[in-house]
Design a protein around this motif. Structure first.
Motif, short mmCIF file in Angstrom:
data_model
loop_
_atom_site.label_atom_id
_atom_site.label_comp_id
_atom_site.label_asym_id
_atom_site.label_seq_id
_atom_site.Cartn_x
_atom_site.Cartn_y
_atom_site.Cartn_z
N ILE A 14 0.83 -1.14 -0.15
CA ILE A 14 0.28 0.23 -0.10
C ILE A 14 0.90 1.21 -0.13
O ILE A 14 0.46 2.35 -0.77
N ILE A 18 1.13 4.59 -2.64
CA ILE A 18 0.37 5.74 -2.39
C ILE A 18 1.71 6.61 -2.22
O ILE A 18 1.63 7.76 -2.20
N THR A 25 2.59 4.98 6.36
CA THR A 25 1.16 4.25 5.68
C THR A 25 0.60 3.65 7.05
O THR A 25 -0.72 3.70 6.94
N LEU A 34 -7.11 6.25 5.42
CA LEU A 34 -7.07 5.59 4.17
C LEU A 34 -8.19 4.51 4.06
O LEU A 34 -8.69 3.92 5.22
N ALA A 36 -9.29 1.55 3.81
CA ALA A 36 -8.82 0.22 3.97
C ALA A 36 -9.29 -0.31 5.01
O ALA A 36 -9.99 0.19 6.05
N ALA A 45 -6.62 -3.04 0.76
CA ALA A 45 -7.07 -1.91 0.19
C ALA A 45 -7.46 -2.06 -1.07
O ALA A 45 -6.61 -3.05 -1.66
N ARG A 47 -7.16 -0.98 -4.97
CA ARG A 47 -6.39 -0.23 -5.49
C ARG A 47 -7.24 1.06 -6.14
O ARG A 47 -6.84 2.29 -5.92
N LYS A 49 -9.97 2.27 -5.12
CA LYS A 49 -10.57 3.25 -4.15
C LYS A 49 -9.27 4.20 -3.56
O LYS A 49 -9.63 5.38 -3.14
N LEU A 50 -8.26 3.44 -3.31
CA LEU A 50 -6.95 4.29 -2.88
C LEU A 50 -6.74 5.32 -3.82
O LEU A 50 -6.41 6.57 -3.36
#
Length: 59
Positions: A14, A18, A25, A34, A36, A45, A47, A49-50
């Motif tokens: 993650i 990011i 993180t 975040l 997640a 998480a 991908r 949505k992040l």
């Protein structure tokens, strides 16, 4: 047609996505900053949505 969900597992992965350190993180995950969740003791998480999360916050 079946939609596929692209999951990113573990803090380190993650973090790479990011552009943050694993420590930064983990803090963001732990404090709910975040999109997640923890599954079986591992952070996961989606991908998309992040990426959307960061695109929206950057606007």
């Amino acid at each position: 047609m079946e939609a596929t969900i692209d999951l990113v597992w573990e803090v380190a992965e993650i973090a790479k996505l990011i552009g943050r350190t694993p420590r930064q993180t983990f803090h963001m995950l732990k404090t709910g900053q975040l999109p997640a969740k923890k599954v079986g003791g591992r952070w996961v998480a989606e991908r998309g949505k992040l990426l959307r999360f960061f695109l929206e916050t950057a606007a």
